[in-house]
Scaffold this active site. Structure first.
Site, PDB file in Angstrom:
ATOM      1  N   ASP A 384       0.814  -1.229   0.000  1.00  0.00           N
ATOM      2  CA  ASP A 384       0.000   0.000   0.000  1.00  0.00           C
ATOM      3  C   ASP A 384       0.843   1.272   0.000  1.00  0.00           C
ATOM      4  OD1 ASP A 384      -2.204  -1.594   0.136  1.00  0.00           O
ATOM      5  OD2 ASP A 384      -2.550  -1.308   2.281  1.00  0.00           O
TER       6      ASP A 384
HETATM    7  P1  NAP Z   1       0.792  -3.971   3.080  1.00  0.00           P
HETATM    8  O1  NAP Z   1       0.169  -2.974   2.166  1.00  0.00           O
HETATM    9  O2  NAP Z   1      -0.066  -4.562   4.116  1.00  0.00           O
HETATM   10  O3  NAP Z   1       1.408  -5.111   2.162  1.00  0.00           O
HETATM   11  C1  NAP Z   1       2.211  -6.101   2.679  1.00  0.00           C
HETATM   12  C2  NAP Z   1       2.578  -7.056   1.566  1.00  0.00           C
HETATM   13  O4  NAP Z   1       3.511  -7.967   2.113  1.00  0.00           O
HETATM   14  C3  NAP Z   1       1.401  -7.856   1.050  1.00  0.00           C
HETATM   15  O5  NAP Z   1       0.973  -7.398  -0.204  1.00  0.00           O
HETATM   16  C4  NAP Z   1       1.921  -9.319   1.027  1.00  0.00           C
HETATM   17  O6  NAP Z   1       1.809  -9.821  -0.314  1.00  0.00           O
HETATM   18  C5  NAP Z   1       3.385  -9.174   1.386  1.00  0.00           C
HETATM   19  N1  NAP Z   1       3.823 -10.261   2.269  1.00  0.00           N
HETATM   20  C6  NAP Z   1       3.182 -10.806   3.314  1.00  0.00           C
HETATM   21  N2  NAP Z   1       3.906 -11.797   3.842  1.00  0.00           N
HETATM   22  C7  NAP Z   1       5.048 -11.873   3.112  1.00  0.00           C
HETATM   23  C8  NAP Z   1       6.194 -12.703   3.162  1.00  0.00           C
HETATM   24  N3  NAP Z   1       6.322 -13.667   4.084  1.00  0.00           N
HETATM   25  N4  NAP Z   1       7.178 -12.498   2.265  1.00  0.00           N
HETATM   26  C9  NAP Z   1       7.061 -11.545   1.330  1.00  0.00           C
HETATM   27  N5  NAP Z   1       5.987 -10.722   1.235  1.00  0.00           N
HETATM   28  C10 NAP Z   1       4.992 -10.895   2.120  1.00  0.00           C
HETATM   29  O7  NAP Z   1       2.058  -3.360   3.826  1.00  0.00           O
HETATM   30  P2  NAP Z   1       2.699  -1.921   3.819  1.00  0.00           P
HETATM   31  O8  NAP Z   1       3.045  -1.499   2.437  1.00  0.00           O
HETATM   32  O9  NAP Z   1       3.752  -1.969   4.857  1.00  0.00           O
HETATM   33  O10 NAP Z   1       1.520  -0.962   4.276  1.00  0.00           O
HETATM   34  C11 NAP Z   1       0.996  -0.939   5.588  1.00  0.00           C
HETATM   35  C12 NAP Z   1      -0.500  -0.868   5.558  1.00  0.00           C
HETATM   36  O11 NAP Z   1      -0.988  -0.946   6.910  1.00  0.00           O
HETATM   37  C13 NAP Z   1      -1.032   0.421   4.974  1.00  0.00           C
HETATM   38  O12 NAP Z   1      -2.250   0.194   4.333  1.00  0.00           O
HETATM   39  C14 NAP Z   1      -1.246   1.265   6.220  1.00  0.00           C
HETATM   40  O13 NAP Z   1      -2.183   2.313   6.024  1.00  0.00           O
HETATM   41  C15 NAP Z   1      -1.778   0.206   7.156  1.00  0.00           C
HETATM   42  N6  NAP Z   1      -1.659   0.732   8.502  1.00  0.00           N
HETATM   43  C16 NAP Z   1      -0.445   0.783   9.093  1.00  0.00           C
HETATM   44  C17 NAP Z   1      -0.326   1.386  10.320  1.00  0.00           C
HETATM   45  C18 NAP Z   1       0.984   1.579  10.992  1.00  0.00           C
HETATM   46  O14 NAP Z   1       0.994   2.209  12.041  1.00  0.00           O
HETATM   47  N7  NAP Z   1       2.086   1.081  10.453  1.00  0.00           N
HETATM   48  C19 NAP Z   1      -1.442   1.902  10.944  1.00  0.00           C
HETATM   49  C20 NAP Z   1      -2.664   1.807  10.301  1.00  0.00           C
HETATM   50  C21 NAP Z   1      -2.749   1.208   9.087  1.00  0.00           C
HETATM   51  P3  NAP Z   1       1.781 -11.427  -0.565  1.00  0.00           P
HETATM   52  O15 NAP Z   1       0.657 -11.939   0.267  1.00  0.00           O
HETATM   53  O16 NAP Z   1       1.573 -11.548  -2.014  1.00  0.00           O
HETATM   54  O17 NAP Z   1       3.098 -11.935  -0.123  1.00  0.00           O
END
Ligand code: NAP
Length: 458
Positions: A384
């Site tokens: 994301d």
């Molecule tokens: P993400 O959008 O959740 O994407 C994570 C990706 O990691 C997934 O597409 C998944 O694809 C891949 N993945 C999962 N396990 C894996 C593995 N073992 N090896 C390789 N890839 C793997 O993560 P992000 O880009 O870090 O974004 C964070 C999200 O969380 C945002 O939407 C953000 O708004 C939300 N959020 C975060 C917080 C915070 O405080 N950090 C707070 C509120 C909301 P596959 O399944 O294809 O592997």
């Protein structure tokens, strides 16, 4: 005699809490912040146990054992489950405040002055609603409950009316503390409101909600401080309440969302046709060995870690990759998005654990101008936070969220296991670009293979 020491102990605890918050806000001093925070809490609990009003320690000892039995396994939960763990601890903290408030009401009513009754109503209202809301947030994050927002007609009006009636009961009790019927109604409505508050909020907004609930639990504890005439509780509750609120504001800003949007926006609802539209699209892929070759031929690489790196626990392999590339003269930086992973600072903690030098970590605002000069953006389990739809697609649920400009790099390598979406459940345009190569597999295994390839080539 001991009475004159207790205020000094409390003063020491209050100073420790303030210093802990200050030191926790920077990576190099965070460890010191944790130690001072623990010391402050030990002083607060120890000072309270010395109070002469305590006639027997039997129940306190039983509660101590029960708390330890629940708390120790909770502390062992993995790093990726920190939001759930935090939700559970808020639930317990808020329940404790609400139960103390309930006990105080039944011990003192109807002889309660208006100010104390006002504080008590607030304590119970916030305590009970935070308890059920935190349990619901835990259920959604743990996927025991459906993570999608559940909405129905006039939901917000209904919820706000319920909250209004609960607040009115609290106000009535201030005027007539002896109105015994109003207290259980206030408690029941607060419990129900906590559940209803979380139902329309999607899984993606849970961490922000949890930090807001942190703030409510803190305010409830501060109100309890007024009821019990305990100044340390007022200070600690106010610190908790304000820091939780500030963190929610920071998270909302990083996702370009408002509080009302988080609380009432039903973010993360399935957009019909969105997934179907992405079928049959072609992506280009590479093996870890080919990807290693591309990295070796580059002079500037920006690594973008995300939730997948945390799940795979790939940070130590990433460190090995960094070492090999840095030794070969490649300029490697790490781009940190404020909400990458599942809690604020998630990536900083993991990279620090793997001893990646702090000066290689760059915040989103400073690193975004560097992407056009980067030969490769290496995305490791992030999704994301790299999605250009946030910039380009007005219809996207993440439109307006600030992202890392990965798509501007000369080449993009994306390590993930499949084409599955990230937390917000939407497809990522980045994967279909001509300059993007997908390296499919578990992040730890893929980075491990890349390290092996590069080590063999030296
Ligand atoms: P993400 O959008 O959740 O994407 C994570 C990706 O990691 C997934 O597409 C998944 O694809 C891949 N993945 C999962 N396990 C894996 C593995 N073992 N090896 C390789 N890839 C793997 O993560 P992000 O880009 O870090 O974004 C964070 C999200 O969380 C945002 O939407 C953000 O708004 C939300 N959020 C975060 C917080 C915070 O405080 N950090 C707070 C509120 C909301 P596959 O399944 O294809 O592997």
């Amino acid at each position: 005699m001991i009475d004159s020491f207790i205020p000094l102990i409390y003063l020491g605890a209050a100073i420790s809490f303030i210093l802990a918050l200050k030191w926790l806000s920077a990576v190099p001093t965070a460890r010191r912040g944790v130690i001072v925070g623990i010391t402050g809490m030990a002083l607060a609990v120890g000072g309270t146990l010395l109070r002469p009003e305590i006639v027997s320690y039997r129940w306190i000892a039983a509660a101590f054992v029960a708390g330890t039995v629940i708390g120790v396994p909770m502390a062992m939960m993995p790093m990726t489950a920190v939001p759930q763990r935090t939700a559970l601890s808020h639930a317990f903290g808020a329940l404790a405040a609400a139960l103390v408030g309930t006990a105080e009401y039944y011990l003192r009513a109807p002889r309660i002055d208006r100010f104390t009754m006002g504080a008590l109503s607030l304590e119970v209202l916030l305590g009970y609603l935070t308890f059920t809301a935190s349990l619901m947030a835990f259920g959604k994050l743990q996927e025991i409950l459906p993570t999608r927002p559940i909405t129905y007609r006039h939901q917000n009006v209904f919820n706000l009316s319920l909250f209004g009636i609960a607040a009115a009961c609290g106000a009535y009790l201030v005027a007539r503390p002896g109105a015994a019927w109003a207290f259980p109604v206030l408690a029941a409505l607060a419990l129900a409101f906590g559940v209803l508050l979380v139902i329309p909020i999607g899984g993606a907004d849970m961490p922000t909600l949890i930090s807001l609930l942190n703030s409510y639990a803190g305010l409830s504890a501060a109100a309890m401080g007024f009821v019990l005439d305990n100044k340390l509780l007022i200070i600690a509750g106010a610190l908790d309440g304000s820091s939780g609120f500030i963190l929610s504001v920071i998270m909302c800003r990083a996702m370009n969302r408002s509080f009302t949007n988080v609380l009432f926006g039903a973010f993360g609802k399935v957009v019909e046709g969105a997934v179907a539209a992405q079928e049959n699209r072609v992506v280009r892929s590479a093996t870890p060995e080919e990807a290693a070759g591309i990295l070796q031929a580059s002079s500037r690489v920006i690594v973008v870690p995300g939730y997948g790196m945390a799940v795979a626990q790939a940070q130590h392999k990433v460190r090995e990759l960094y070492d090999i590339l840095a030794k070969a003269g490649v300029d490697v930086r790490f781009a940190i998005h404020p909400v990458a992973g599942r809690m604020p600072g998630h990536m900083n903690v993991l990279l620090a654990e793997a001893n990646i030098p702090y000066d290689r970590l760059m915040e989103m605002d400073e690193v975004n101008s560097e992407f056009p000069q980067a030969d490769v953006a290496l995305v490791i389990g992030a999704n994301d936070v790299t999605n250009p739809a946030a910039r380009n697609d007005r219809s996207s649920p993440i439109y307006g969220m600030p992202i890392l400009d990965v798509d501007k790099a000369r080449a993009v390598l994306v390590i993930k296991r499949s084409m599955s979406p990230g937390f917000s459940g939407i497809d990522n345009e980045l994967y279909y670009m001509d300059r993007t190569l997908m390296v499919f597999g578990d992040a730890k295994a893929v980075v491990g293979s890349m390290v092996k390839e590069l080590a063999g080539a030296r």
